[in-house]
Scaffold this motif. Structure first.
Motif, PDB file in Angstrom:
ATOM      1  N   GLY A  67       0.815  -1.209   0.000  1.00 33.10           N
ATOM      2  CA  GLY A  67       0.000   0.000   0.000  1.00 33.10           C
ATOM      3  C   GLY A  67       0.850   1.261   0.000  1.00 33.10           C
ATOM      4  N   ALA A  68       1.966   1.220   0.749  1.00 31.84           N
ATOM      5  CA  ALA A  68       2.808   2.406   0.844  1.00 31.84           C
ATOM      6  C   ALA A  68       3.436   2.746  -0.504  1.00 31.84           C
ATOM      7  N   GLY A  69       3.465   1.785  -1.404  1.00 33.18           N
ATOM      8  CA  GLY A  69       4.004   2.066  -2.735  1.00 33.18           C
ATOM      9  C   GLY A  69       3.168   3.092  -3.473  1.00 33.18           C
ATOM     10  N   GLY A  70       1.884   3.070  -3.229  1.00 35.42           N
ATOM     11  CA  GLY A  70       1.012   4.050  -3.865  1.00 35.42           C
ATOM     12  C   GLY A  70       0.870   3.840  -5.355  1.00 35.42           C
TER      13      GLY A  70
ATOM     14  N   GLY B  98       4.679   4.460  -6.884  1.00 36.04           N
ATOM     15  CA  GLY B  98       5.822   3.811  -6.254  1.00 36.04           C
ATOM     16  C   GLY B  98       6.833   4.780  -5.691  1.00 36.04           C
TER      17      GLY B  98
ATOM     18  N   GLU C 201       6.126  -1.933  -3.816  1.00 30.01           N
ATOM     19  CA  GLU C 201       6.458  -0.725  -3.068  1.00 30.01           C
ATOM     20  C   GLU C 201       7.310   0.219  -3.914  1.00 30.01           C
TER      21      GLU C 201
ATOM     22  N   GLY D 123       5.082   0.872  -7.504  1.00 34.22           N
ATOM     23  CA  GLY D 123       3.727   1.383  -7.402  1.00 34.22           C
ATOM     24  C   GLY D 123       2.708   0.533  -8.134  1.00 34.22           C
TER      25      GLY D 123
END
Lengths: 389, 593
Positions: A255-258, A261, A291, A294
């Motif tokens: 998720g933190a990759g968005g 990325g 991550e 993305g």
């Protein structure tokens, strides 16, 4: 030569090459982030293995698959069973399972051997079963796959069994083995799985007394750690330890990759050990890729490539010259799909946590070679289809 | 034949590819939820997992006397701590705890002193503050530091850090006033959940260290520690520097305090000296005392037990919390009460050695009697029958009213964490103890001579002395800058003059002669001998209160009001008065003759 170029399944080959490149990239990034020389050079050895795999790929592709099946499938099956027995006695233990024999994992190779043997059995020995295969055919198939599956479960390696089962089912369905019965059986299996899930849900849902929980779980045919994993799958928020921790961390990393990325080589999860150390380069390698790259450049690209690989492999079934080739290609496509779906699904909580490699990306030379050999044979099916008369 | 295969293959392909596509679409859509819709939340989560916030503390403020003499300061100490990160378990069969314990054992041999940690300490630290260095040695000597530095290369993960400990340059001086410090983790903002760890810092346990704790502690700083998923620290960064605490300047005078402590050495009792002009406490002594140096870095439990079992109660600050019967030092207040109801100070009463009231006989110190006494002579000679007589005549209400005017029976409001109220008895107060016995003139007579249920603290009596000498009641304080003007006492100056004359005669020719002997200052005072305890275990607490005005030749040109009580003394005149003389000589200087 022109015929070769025309019959060559370029989509399958090119998506495979792209995935190998991505695999080397993500392993290089992950290895560098782990900051130890052993891991930093892993991508090179994987790339080297891939080159060796390509040699095998072309050798198999250029060999007529009918010859291969006729002469090699029976001995290959025998060797696989032998190695699976051997690994139980002489294997090296690692992460709580005896999977290694010297430098390779027999369970990975056995997947290919079992599938080749099944293709040979139901594709070329039609005469044995007088047209359509009935229940007898199913029994033979069951015994054929039960032996290696049992041996693999002894290691124990649930993941490998999990991916082999759908592949085998697809092969049997395509071959027309006891189709009606098989469909009924499948439906029953689905019901059983749902019941197990429901039972675990009832036992583990908040506010259930310990006695009731124990009483329900007594009827659930799973080991405690498996129950734990199913529980994590059902209630990802409640379990903060072990398997729940792994899921939480992997979801967080992905998720933190968005959308776009954090950039190649800039993933934080490994540098800070946010991911379970044992799985970074194996089961959770997808998290690293997701991550850093993305959603768009990472996850979707990967899904697209795997879809291309699976569909082009399955397409081989349409153009295959005979039944052996057809069901083998379908089996290989299903095997790859199962690996991809279970591995990626596990990282985001779609599937209970299972130790299973992601093809081409996860560290594991045996599996890489196995997959590339399987694809080589599929390529051979494409190349050696019957000349149109 | 071939075409049927194709149809077969096509059907299989169609079914399978549709399943694949559905599967991949499920993956893609779920990944979109995670990576696009919830990305911000996951990023925040990752941030919070990666950092620990630490509240750090600055140097504690010093406590100095009015002239800047340091009474409680800070001493730099060298501590050695070990970073758990360096000993994290790397393989099976290892535990971080075991690794650290082994490393500490190795370091112990090199440093040559056992560490302050045991197994439980290590385990607790790993559980609670993994990201923080674990202090293993406190306050090591130069020699030990040298041994450590020489072979630090062998001790991976060990580091020296500079800390501070409370330091008392004058040892036990003013120990009760200063109070003890301990170490605690004190959240600066108790509700702040961002803070993960709080450094242990010095904090006041009692005395002024407790009263002004916030001021002395200063403003905490904040550090950010980057940690990995297992909680081991990987980097540190200072966000906000801690601000040192403020120094506390007291009204105490080191010289006077020292003189008073010397005078009280070996005795039980208390001494308070106060500046009557602004209420600044110049000296506050309680004996016996304790050694604050023994309480550094932590107050040992054994020592605490020994102190609390000690019948002499060394931890009790008698000067503010000790409650005693004032004895004859109360008589000036009785005199003021009598004057307030119009009793003629010149009228004499005959003292025949005792006074009979309500069926009991109150004896005079001079058993054969003082003969005819007027007010001034009665104060000078501390004549019990005279004061019983005028006290009973004045009545409870008049006495009570004067007591309240002098602040007896209530807390003085000094800036100190504990304080005794004292007690001014009346009918209601007596009924509280024993409703069956009525308040009678016997009780009034007892109160008039400072006995009975009456209770005061030495601090209150110092204020009474200040009030008698200046006609104003100061508000006592220990820290400079808290002065407020003294309150006018609502009693005519004429009345004060009579009492003052008597108190001057006490020191000049009366019971308190020894208090003024060879003192280079004008002293007026009153002795007191309070009898306490049961009939079989009679003890006497001896008092002296005084108001001192400097002469031009005095070493100090400031007036003070003092009160001294000594437990188990002989008489106020023979036990306490000479001690006051001793203290005053040391402070104001000695005169010839």
């Amino acid at each position: 030569m022109k015929k070769f170029l025309l019959r060559f399944n370029w989509l399958s080959f090119l998506s495979m090459i792209a995935l190998i490149v991505i695999g080397a990239m993500v392993l290089a990034s992950a290895g560098e982030a782990r900051g130890s020389e052993v891991f930093a050079s892993k991508w090179k050895s994987m790339l080297g293995t891939a080159v060796f795999g390509l040699v095998l790929y072309f050798t198999l592709a250029l060999t007529d698959y009918r010859t291969l099946f006729s002469y090699l499938s029976i001995p290959a099956y025998g060797v696989a069973v032998f190695l699976l027995i051997l690994v139980l006695f002489a294997g090296t233990e690692q992460f709580g399972g005896k999977r290694w024999l010297w430098f390779f994992q027999p369970s990975e190779i056995s997947k290919l051997c079992v599938m080749a043997f099944l293709a040979y059995l139901f594709g070329s020995r039609e005469d044995m079963f007088k047209g359509h295969y009935g229940f007898r055919g199913f029994l033979i198939a069951s015994v054929t796959i039960a032996v290696p599956c049992f041996l693999i479960l002894m290691e124990p390696d649930l993941g490998t069994t999990l991916t082999l089962v759908p592949a085998v089912i697809v092969m049997l369905l395509a071959a027309g083995v006891w189709r009606k019965g098989l469909i009924v059986l499948l439906a029953a299996g689905c019901v059983a799985a749902t019941m197990v899930l429901a039972a675990v849900y009832e036992a583990e849902k908040p506010g259930v007394s310990a006695e009731r929980r124990a009483a329900i779980l007594k009827y659930v045919p799973l080991r405690p750690h498996q129950v734990e994993r199913v529980k994590t799958f059902l209630f990802p928020e409640t379990d903060k330890n072990d398997s729940g921790y792994n899921l939480r961390q992997s979801k967080m990393t992905i998720g933190a990759g968005g959308f776009s990325g954090k950039g190649y080589g800039k993933g934080e999860s490994i540098r800070r050990d946010l991911l379970p150390a044992m799985g970074i380069m194996n089961d959770f390698i997808f998290c690293v890729w997701a991550e850093e790259m993305g959603y768009m450049k990472g996850s979707l690209l990967l899904i697209f490539l795997f879809a291309a690989l699976c569909l082009s492999t399955a397409w081989t079934a349409v153009i295959a010259g005979d039944k052996r080739g057809r069901i083998f290609a379908l089996g290989v496509a299903t095997l790859i799909f199962a690996h991809v779906y279970i591995n990626m699904g596990m990282c985001i909580g779609l599937v209970p946590i299972t130790g299973l490699p992601l093809p081409f990306l996860s560290l594991g030379r045996t599996f890489l070679i196995t997959i590339m050999c399987a694809l080589g044979i599929v390529q051979s099916i494409s190349l050696h289809r019957e000349d149109e008369k | 034949m071939k075409s049927s295969y194709s149809v077969h293959g096509l059907v299989s392909f169609a079914v399978l590819s549709v399943s694949f596509v559905i599967g991949f679409l499920i993956l893609a859509s779920r990944l979109k939820v995670e990576q696009v819709d919830s990305a911000a939340e996951y990023r925040r989560q990752m941030q919070s997992q990666s950092f620990r916030r630490v509240q750090t503390s600055g140097l504690r403020g010093r406590i100095v006397d009015r002239n800047g003499v340091v009474l409680a300061g800070n001493r730099t100490v060298v501590n050695i701590a070990v970073n758990p990160e360096s000993y994290r378990a790397k393989s099976r069969g290892e535990t971080t705890e075991k690794n650290i314990l082994e490393a500490i054992a190795r370091a112990e041999e090199i440093i040559g002193r056992p560490s302050i940690l045991d197994k439980d300490d290590v385990r607790r630290h790993l559980k609670q503050s993994l990201a923080m260095p674990l202090a293993a040695w406190r306050d090591i000597s130069e020699e030990e530091l040298a041994r450590f530095s020489e072979r630090q290369y062998m001790l991976d993960g060990f580091e020296c850090s500079i800390g501070s400990e409370r330091h008392y340059p004058y040892g036990m001086l003013a120990a009760h006033v200063l109070g003890r410090v301990g170490r605690d983790r004190l959240p600066f903002n108790p509700g702040d959940e961002r803070i993960n760890y709080i450094d242990k810092e010095l904090c006041g346990r009692d005395g002024l260290e407790l009263q002004y704790d916030t001021l002395l502690r200063g403003m905490p700083g904040e550090e950010r520690v980057l940690v990995d998923a297992l909680g081991f620290a990987t980097e540190r960064e200072e966000l906000v520097e801690a601000r040192n605490g403020f120094d506390l300047r007291l009204t105490l005078d080191y010289r006077l305090q020292k003189a008073a402590e010397d005078a009280l050495r070996g005795l039980r009792g208390a001494f308070v000296a106060i500046d009557p002009r602004d209420g600044g406490v110049r000296a506050m002594v309680s004996a016996p005392s304790f050694d604050p140096r023994e309480c550094v870095p932590v107050f040992p439990r054994k020592l605490y037990e020994r102190y609390s079992k000690d019948p002499a109660k060394p931890l009790l600050n008698r000067a503010v919390a000790g409650q005693y019967a004032p004895g004859s030092t109360f008589k000036p207040l009785t005199a003021l009460a009598a004057l307030s109801v119009g009793i003629d100070p010149g009228r004499t009463h005959e003292c025949c050695g005792y006074y009979e009231v309500a069926g009991m006989r109150i004896r005079c110190a001079r058993t054969w009697g003082h003969g005819d006494m007027n007010l001034v002579n009665a104060i000078k000679n501390s004549c019990n029958p005279y004061f019983c007589e005028i006290g009973v005549k004045a009545g409870t209400n008049a006495i009570y009213s004067v007591c309240r005017k002098f602040g007896l029976g209530v807390k003085t409001g000094i800036d100190f964490p504990i304080e005794g109220d004292g007690l001014v008895p009346d009918a209601a107060e007596k009924a509280k103890r024993d409703p069956s016995v009525r308040w009678n003139s016997g009780d009034v007579a007892q109160t008039s001579i400072g006995q009975g249920l009456l209770l005061v603290t030495p601090l209150q009596m110092a204020l009474v002395a200040a009030g008698l000498g200046s006609g104003k009641l100061p508000v006592p304080h220990l820290v400079e800058g808290h002065a407020s003007p003294p309150k006018e006492i609502d009693i005519p100056e004429r009345d004060f003059a009579h009492v003052a004359e008597g108190m001057r005669k006490v020191v000049a020719r009366g019971t308190g002669r020894l208090a003024g002997e060879r003192v280079e200052a004008d002293v007026m005072g009153k002795t007191g001998t309070a009898e306490v305890g049961s009939r079989t275990n009679r003890r006497k607490n001896t008092w002296f209160i005084a108001y001192v005005t400097p002469t031009p030749k005095s070493a100090v040109q400031e007036p003070i009001a003092v009160a001294l009580v000594i437990e188990n003394g002989d008489t106020g005149g023979s036990t306490s008065a000479p001690k006051v003389g001793e203290i005053l000589r040391a402070y104001y200087g000695e005169s010839e003759g």
